[in-house]
Design an enzyme around this catalytic site. Sequence first.
Site, PDB file in Angstrom:
ATOM      1  N   CYS A 160     -19.692  -6.165   3.786  1.00 29.62           N
ATOM      2  CA  CYS A 160     -18.960  -4.969   4.205  1.00 29.62           C
ATOM      3  C   CYS A 160     -17.682  -4.911   3.388  1.00 29.62           C
ATOM      4  O   CYS A 160     -17.089  -5.961   3.096  1.00 29.62           O
ATOM      5  CB  CYS A 160     -18.636  -5.086   5.697  1.00 29.62           C
ATOM      6  SG  CYS A 160     -17.624  -3.720   6.310  1.00 29.62           S
ATOM      7  N   CYS A 199     -16.622  -9.240   5.679  1.00 32.91           N
ATOM      8  CA  CYS A 199     -15.999  -7.943   5.408  1.00 32.91           C
ATOM      9  C   CYS A 199     -14.752  -8.137   4.543  1.00 32.91           C
ATOM     10  O   CYS A 199     -13.847  -8.899   4.902  1.00 32.91           O
ATOM     11  CB  CYS A 199     -15.629  -7.304   6.740  1.00 32.91           C
ATOM     12  SG  CYS A 199     -14.840  -5.711   6.535  1.00 32.91           S
ATOM     13  N   ARG A 220     -17.858  -2.719  18.144  1.00 32.90           N
ATOM     14  CA  ARG A 220     -17.101  -3.950  17.886  1.00 32.90           C
ATOM     15  C   ARG A 220     -15.765  -3.951  18.629  1.00 32.90           C
ATOM     16  O   ARG A 220     -14.955  -3.041  18.473  1.00 32.90           O
ATOM     17  CB  ARG A 220     -16.866  -4.146  16.377  1.00 32.90           C
ATOM     18  CG  ARG A 220     -16.149  -5.469  16.080  1.00 32.90           C
ATOM     19  CD  ARG A 220     -16.082  -5.811  14.597  1.00 32.90           C
ATOM     20  NE  ARG A 220     -17.386  -5.730  13.992  1.00 32.90           N
ATOM     21  CZ  ARG A 220     -17.719  -4.890  13.015  1.00 32.90           C
ATOM     22  NH1 ARG A 220     -16.812  -4.085  12.520  1.00 32.90           N
ATOM     23  NH2 ARG A 220     -18.931  -4.871  12.535  1.00 32.90           N
ATOM     24  N   CYS A 267       0.834  -1.211   0.000  1.00 36.71           N
ATOM     25  CA  CYS A 267       0.000   0.000   0.000  1.00 36.71           C
ATOM     26  C   CYS A 267       0.868   1.260   0.000  1.00 36.71           C
ATOM     27  O   CYS A 267       1.895   1.334   0.666  1.00 36.71           O
ATOM     28  CB  CYS A 267      -0.925  -0.012   1.213  1.00 36.71           C
ATOM     29  SG  CYS A 267      -2.053   1.390   1.247  1.00 36.71           S
ATOM     30  N   CYS A 289       0.316   4.913   7.050  1.00 31.18           N
ATOM     31  CA  CYS A 289      -0.323   4.706   8.353  1.00 31.18           C
ATOM     32  C   CYS A 289       0.658   3.979   9.284  1.00 31.18           C
ATOM     33  O   CYS A 289       1.073   2.851   9.000  1.00 31.18           O
ATOM     34  CB  CYS A 289      -1.605   3.893   8.179  1.00 31.18           C
ATOM     35  SG  CYS A 289      -2.678   4.552   6.861  1.00 31.18           S
ATOM     36  N   CYS A 292       0.374   0.225  10.340  1.00 34.75           N
ATOM     37  CA  CYS A 292      -0.105  -0.779   9.384  1.00 34.75           C
ATOM     38  C   CYS A 292       0.990  -1.647   8.761  1.00 34.75           C
ATOM     39  O   CYS A 292       1.913  -1.147   8.115  1.00 34.75           O
ATOM     40  CB  CYS A 292      -0.901  -0.106   8.275  1.00 34.75           C
ATOM     41  SG  CYS A 292      -1.679  -1.341   7.194  1.00 34.75           S
ATOM     42  N   CYS A 311     -19.553   2.063   8.961  1.00 42.94           N
ATOM     43  CA  CYS A 311     -18.771   1.361   9.978  1.00 42.94           C
ATOM     44  C   CYS A 311     -17.515   2.204  10.174  1.00 42.94           C
ATOM     45  O   CYS A 311     -16.685   2.305   9.271  1.00 42.94           O
ATOM     46  CB  CYS A 311     -18.414  -0.036   9.490  1.00 42.94           C
ATOM     47  SG  CYS A 311     -17.284  -0.911  10.613  1.00 42.94           S
TER      48      CYS A 311
END
Length: 332
Positions: free
Chosen positions: A147, A116, A279, A72, A76, A79, A207
């Site tokens: 999702c 998801c 969650r 990616c 972040c 991550c 979400c």
Amino acid sequence: MKGNLFREHARDSFVSDANTISSPRWRVAEIEELLNLPFNDLLYRAQVIHRQHHDANSVQLSTLVSVKTGGCSEDCGYCPQAARYHTGVENQGMLPLEEVVEAAAAAKARGASRFCMGAAWRGPKQRDLDKVIQMVSAVKALGMETCTTLGMLRPGQAEQLKEAGLDYYNHNLDTSPEFYDEIITTRDYEDRLGTLEKVRNAGINVCCGGIVGMGESRQIRAGLIAQLANLDPYPESVPINHLVQVEGTPLFGTDVLDPLEFVRTIAAARITMPEAMVRLSAGRKEMPEAVQALCFLSGANSIFYGDKLLTTNNPEAEQDKVLLEKLGLHPI
Ligand code: SAM
Ligand code: DTB
Ligand code: SF4
């Protein structure tokens, strides 16, 4: 019991136009006051609200699958999938449709109600979105809730996902606006609010949650909860992740958060977003069962279910079944 900790018609400064205010809002200071309550008082408040709005003994089960992994472009700091960090995650292109459908069918057979699909993108290109759309339709056809979490959306993309049968779109604010720049620099808070607005306007359930345990203060956690609770309307689903520390990421080696602070954050989410499904998300693998039980007591009523999150481990499904049974929690 309400005292001065209940909502006032005021709000903190950082709420974008994407998020126009029309109902009572939470101030960061009010949420901090909640977080500062004696532990038993905080949990009692959360329990009362939880029981007013939900069956206290049920838990929703979502299974995650990474449909495109690693490589990616974003930075972040938590991550393992960011290309710039060396974490040992192997890049993997789009999973074939059949594999995704197989994984969804297996998740359904194990008792998950929602599937998801996550992708390590800044945002989807049109040809990527076309493939995800096929996945969404196929999973929906199995009779599961769908999702996706694909990063930032461009105009028109949310509508295409809605058309395919998407029920929820996950896009997290991650932390408070004040702390955000220390964690991510390649996209800003406003970008995130913009995507959330597109999702909401397309009629898809939102979400949206965040991560705790990134070295933030209690006030920063209050700021995250305020941002979430002040979304108008607040999200239907609120994932509270505990940072999973992955070697190679900048946040690896961060001082570990006191687990009771995590429980307090769950309670504050429940109190400020009474109707939402809160969650208990990433981080359960490292979390003792007693702490997870306190999270359920504080109003968490959803978990990720299945041996893996996206790239890191989640408790084994069999182990979770035993835990839920022990606690008398039944899946919905
Ligand atoms: N790339 C998309 C995006 O960023 O929106 C979708 C996938 S991304 C992995 C989804 C969310 O997972 C992030 O927003 C973050 O909240 C959470 N996450 C990622 N790595 C994590 C970690 N190490 N610990 C806890 N949560 C994490
Ligand atoms: C969310 O809030 N947590 C999930 C889901 N949404 C996509 C992701 C957790 C990822 C944990 C790190 C990993 O497994 O790569
Ligand atoms: Fe990329 Fe999402 Fe990971 Fe950020 S959280 S690096 S956008 S996969």
